[in-house]
Design an enzyme around this catalytic site. Structure first.
Site, PDB file in Angstrom:
ATOM      1  N   PRO A 372       0.832  -1.214   0.000  1.00 34.91           N
ATOM      2  CA  PRO A 372       0.000   0.000   0.000  1.00 34.91           C
ATOM      3  C   PRO A 372       0.862   1.258   0.000  1.00 34.91           C
ATOM      4  CG  PRO A 372      -0.033  -1.061   2.151  1.00 34.91           C
ATOM      5  CD  PRO A 372       0.668  -2.002   1.238  1.00 34.91           C
ATOM      6  N   PRO A 373       0.270   2.399  -0.313  1.00 35.44           N
ATOM      7  CA  PRO A 373       1.053   3.650  -0.327  1.00 35.44           C
ATOM      8  C   PRO A 373       1.612   3.986   1.043  1.00 35.44           C
ATOM      9  CG  PRO A 373      -1.068   3.933  -1.436  1.00 35.44           C
ATOM     10  CD  PRO A 373      -1.122   2.605  -0.765  1.00 35.44           C
ATOM     11  N   GLY A 374       2.818   4.533   1.046  1.00 37.10           N
ATOM     12  CA  GLY A 374       3.392   5.048   2.279  1.00 37.10           C
ATOM     13  C   GLY A 374       4.141   4.049   3.136  1.00 37.10           C
ATOM     14  N   VAL A 375       4.397   2.824   2.612  1.00 31.72           N
ATOM     15  CA  VAL A 375       5.112   1.837   3.442  1.00 31.72           C
ATOM     16  C   VAL A 375       6.617   1.883   3.197  1.00 31.72           C
ATOM     17  CG1 VAL A 375       3.141   0.294   3.645  1.00 31.72           C
ATOM     18  CG2 VAL A 375       4.728   0.001   1.745  1.00 31.72           C
ATOM     19  N   GLY A 376       7.080   2.724   2.267  1.00 28.52           N
ATOM     20  CA  GLY A 376       8.516   2.899   2.093  1.00 28.52           C
ATOM     21  C   GLY A 376       9.121   2.160   0.921  1.00 28.52           C
ATOM     22  N   SER A 694     -13.712 -13.792   0.161  1.00 23.90           N
ATOM     23  CA  SER A 694     -13.295 -13.971   1.550  1.00 23.90           C
ATOM     24  C   SER A 694     -14.364 -13.573   2.560  1.00 23.90           C
ATOM     25  CB  SER A 694     -12.006 -13.174   1.819  1.00 23.90           C
ATOM     26  OG  SER A 694     -12.223 -11.808   1.622  1.00 23.90           O
ATOM     27  N   LYS A 737      -5.158  -8.213   6.957  1.00 22.25           N
ATOM     28  CA  LYS A 737      -6.442  -8.362   7.651  1.00 22.25           C
ATOM     29  C   LYS A 737      -6.249  -8.435   9.159  1.00 22.25           C
ATOM     30  CE  LYS A 737      -8.655 -10.686   3.723  1.00 22.25           C
ATOM     31  NZ  LYS A 737      -9.210 -11.940   3.192  1.00 22.25           N
TER      32      LYS A 737
END
Length: 804
Positions: A372-376, A694, A737
């Site tokens: 996801p965005p922003g994890v580096g 799921s 999750k």
């Protein structure tokens, strides 16, 4: 313009003989493109109706008019503001009427006038003016200026074809300095504005000086033009002689070891090609192009194209390689300094370095960081380059639609350039950089080609040893390059391209991890970037926790960093105002900097009513919890599904209902219940599309809760795909999750048995805080999720719960 003094050719002063009396009120004739001077005769074509009327009226009276130049000659109907304020009172000597109604008028200037005010505008301008009297000036300086002017003008007559010898004789015989300045000014090749400036110069000494400057400049221009013309003529006459001399000069320079400019350029290119140490195929292409360049005239357009191509070939780092830092312990330390956690990625980099240490000719890996965005992801690529001691190049592929962006344009196109891969390699200056292809999941495709297909060769270790750019048109070895791609999702990446990359998932961070990242990386960075220090600001752990839980909702830390930066800016503003007191950021004063709380924990959103179950979902930005709501009403065995559900999710709901109906006897549900009732399943939030299998187990539990009137435990969440046989199948995104459930305060999670292995990806401290239940059959979920039996209500029930 002709000079004809009133009162005879030997007249020295104005006004001695036949003096013309100039009235105070004069009709004003606008003049375009030229300036009339006193005592000079000028033919004028009069065509404007107002001007024709003016001339007719003047011919019927004293024939004296005012002639004033327009500021802009293109104006057809000038106003007072479009005319200069200084002009000349003129006497109409003759008027000839043409067949088309226009007039040919010959006027002679009488004296300078200055307009005081316009007293008439129709049918033509009429103004009240004053005559500018010019006195008699004498002296040595005036005589010297006049002599210089006459000599310069004679030189101009010799050089300029538009100045006649008669005019030169006339100028030589003039004794009046005022008339001399005006006559020379009228014949100078200067602009109308500059001529008007001379007319407005009333002081005769200053006027002579101005004219001298203009005349001197014109003589210089004429001399230079004459020189150029003479040279051109000589060049044309000496073409054969020069060719012979040039050939002799080449022979002499060759004997002396000197080269001409073209030969020097060819020699420099040859040296650059030799220094580049190209592979044989590239060297052959470069030498062939160099031979062709030597035969092309430098003035040819093809010369520039060939020269640019050779520059690209010579400047590519064919043999330039940076030395890798293969110290494993030092690499581990560097990676830990830049990023917290991400152990899986760090482990892969250290493994690569270890193998490189044992086998020097190992091919570069093709890694794909997905998360996801922003994890580096992007910053991790920079950290890897720093760890290995390599150059770092990054290009963004988001929105790229043209295949030529990757492979370049062929040289037949004007302005052709290599693709971004070759451009990046040249910019890096080495053939083994860390090359990051950002946002590979957002590549487009249109009529210009498919860039993702062009990447197949780039990102295939079995093919990229001979990558061929359309512009370079010779193979370039990319095997030593370490390619790293980044993506938010894998679904949009074409399967063939995805197969060529080793995928490393960077899941979202837990709250504990965000706390550590904020304390060790983000807060020190933002304090430094805002010019602060620990003497001015301090963040309490409780404040950081509040920012994480109440002001951000993300898998990464990008918004967390923004909120910390906002807080630092607020403190920096106080410091800039002179408030030096240290600010301690705590939960109680956080809203002063960040405003009211933006998010509330999902724990407050849960309900204990039957028919509502909590599920876990994977999203491109990490994970989240969802609520599945079920209600029943009188009807005819209908099933309604709402909440923007996709086809797969709708089929899961139908499978869950079918299984519940098949187990109605074991669940103590009336046999005719489904004949007399409708069921409605809703998944908030309704504006967000949802799909995937799921949520099947969650729908099953919600339906069972509704029909058995047993509420679902509010501390339990679940995920899993279901079948009509009652089996629970494994699903993906377990780590995301689980982290979403933890953020929501859930401590018990029901997972498919086959997902038990995925718990290894979850940090140990999180596993220790949570209770995981693994099931193989759907019936097991009922025992774990539902509360004890309550009396079954026969009335219509509706359950709804908001979703944050």
């Amino acid at each position: 313009m002709i000079f004809l003094p009133r009162g005879g050719a030997d007249r020295d002063e104005k006004g001695k003989d036949d003096k013309v009396v100039v009235p105070q009120e004069l009709p004003i004739l606008p003049l375009r493109g030229t300036v009339l001077y006193p005592d000079l005769i000028l033919p004028i074509m009069v065509g404007r109706k107002k001007s024709v009327k003016l001339v007719d009226d003047a011919m019927d009276s004293d024939r004296i008019i005012g002639v004033i130049t327009q500021k802009r000659s293109e104006i057809e109907d000038p106003r007072e503001s479009d005319l200069y304020s200084v002009g000349v009172a003129a006497l109409i000597l003759r008027m000839i009427r043409e067949l088309d109604g226009s007039q040919r008028v010959i006027v002679q200037g009488v004296s300078r006038i200055k307009v005081k005010e316009y007293i008439q505008r129709e049918p033509y301008f009429k103004a009240r003016s004053e005559v500018i009297e010019e006195g008699l000036v004498q002296g040595v300086e005036i005589e010297a200026l006049m002599m210089n002017l006459k000599n310069l003008f004679q030189r101009a007559v010799e050089l300029a074809p538009y100045l006649t010898s008669e005019l030169g004789t006339m100028v030589s015989n003039i004794k009046s300095p005022a008339i001399l300045a005006d006559l020379i000014a009228s014949n100078l090749n200067i602009s109308t504005t500059e001529k008007q400036g001379i007319l407005e110069t009333f002081d005769i000494r200053e006027r002579l000086t101005k004219v001298h400057l203009f005349l001197n400049k014109e003589v210089q221009v004429l001399e230079l033009g004459n020189k150029i013309q003479s040279q051109v003529k000589e060049d044309m006459d000496r073409t054969q002689r020069e060719y012979y001399l040039r050939e002799q000069l080449k022979a002499i320079k060759k004997e002396l070891g000197e080269l001409d400019e073209h030969s020097t350029e060819i020699k420099e290119l040859k040296d650059k090609i030799k220094k580049a140490k190209m592979p044989p195929e590239a060297l052959a292409a470069a030498e062939k192009e160099l031979d062709r360049l030597a035969k092309i005239p430098p003035a040819s357009a093809e010369y520039t194209v060939a020269r640019t191509y050779l520059d690209w070939l010579a400047e590519l780092p064919w043999s330039e390689t940076t030395e890798d830092n293969l110290d494993i312990d030092n690499a581990q330390k560097t990676l830990d300094e830049d990023h917290y956690d991400l152990e899986k990625v760090k482990k892969r980099i250290l493994e690569y370095l270890a193998v490189r240490k044992l086998k020097a000719d190992m091919k570069g890996p093709i890694l794909c960081f997905v998360g996801p965005p922003g994890v580096g992801k992007t910053s991790l690529g920079k950290s890897i380059a720093r760890t290995m001691g390599r150059k770092f190049i990054r290009i963004s592929l988001g929105g790229v639609r043209d295949e030529a962006e990757i492979r370049g344009h062929r040289r037949t196109y004007v302005g052709a350039l290599p693709g971004r891969i070759i451009q990046g390699i040249k910019k890096a200056g080495s053939n083994n950089p860390v090359f990051m292809l950002d946002e590979v999941d957002k590549i487009g495709m249109d009529f210009r080609g498919d860039p993702s297909s062009a990447l197949l060769e780039v990102l295939d270790p079995e093919q990229n040893f001979s990558f061929s750019d359309h512009y370079i048109d010779v193979p370039f070895d990319l095997q030593k390059v370490m390619f790293i791609t980044t993506a938010n999702v894998l679904d949009t990446i074409p399967p063939a391209l995805r197969d060529r990359m080793e995928t490393l998932e960077l899941p979202g961070y837990s709250e504990d991890q965000k706390m550590m990242i904020a304390k060790e990386f983000l807060i020190p960075k933002q304090i430094n970037e805002h010019g602060l220090s620990s003497d001015y600001i301090e963040f309490q752990d409780a404040a950081i926790q509040t920012i994480i839980s109440s002001y951000t909702r993300e898998a990464g830390v990008r918004n967390l960093e923004r909120e910390i930066a906002t807080t630092c800016r607020g403190v920096a503003k106080d410091v800039a105002r002179g408030i030096k007191e240290k600010v301690v950021i705590g939960p109680e004063n956080l809203n002063k900097f960040l405003g009211p709380v933006k998010y509330f924990p999902e724990v407050a959103e849960r309900t204990s009513d039957p028919g509502v179950a909590t599920g876990l979902a994977w999203t491109p930005t990490g994970g989240d919890i969802i609520f599945v709501e079920a209600t029943k009403m009188r009807g005819e065995k209908g099933l309604t599904l709402t909440g923007q559900l996709g086809d797969v999710m709708k089929e899961s709901a139908q499978a869950a209902l079918a299984y519940v109906r098949s187990k109605s006897k074991e669940l103590n549900i009336a046999e005719d219940f489904f004949e007399k009732n409708d069921i409605h399943i809703h998944v908030p939030a309704g504006a967000i599309p949802k799909d995937g299998p799921s949520a099947g187990i969650t729908m099953f539990v919600a339906l069972t809760s509704l029909l058995t009137n047993k509420p679902v435990r509010n501390d339990v969440a679940m995920t899993g795909e279901i079948t009509l046989r009652g089996l629970v199948l494994p699903v993906g995104g377990i780590k995301e999750k689980v982290l979403a459930g933890m953020r929501a305060g859930i401590r018990t999670i029901i997972l498919p048995k086959k997902n038990e292995k995925d718990l290894e990806e979850i940090p140990e401290h999180i596993r220790n805080q949570m209770n995981f239940k693994f099931i193989q059959r759907m019936d097991e979920a009922i025992e774990l999720a539902l509360k004890p039996t309550e009396p079954l209500s026969t009335e219509r029930e509706t359950f709804s719960v908001p979703v944050s």
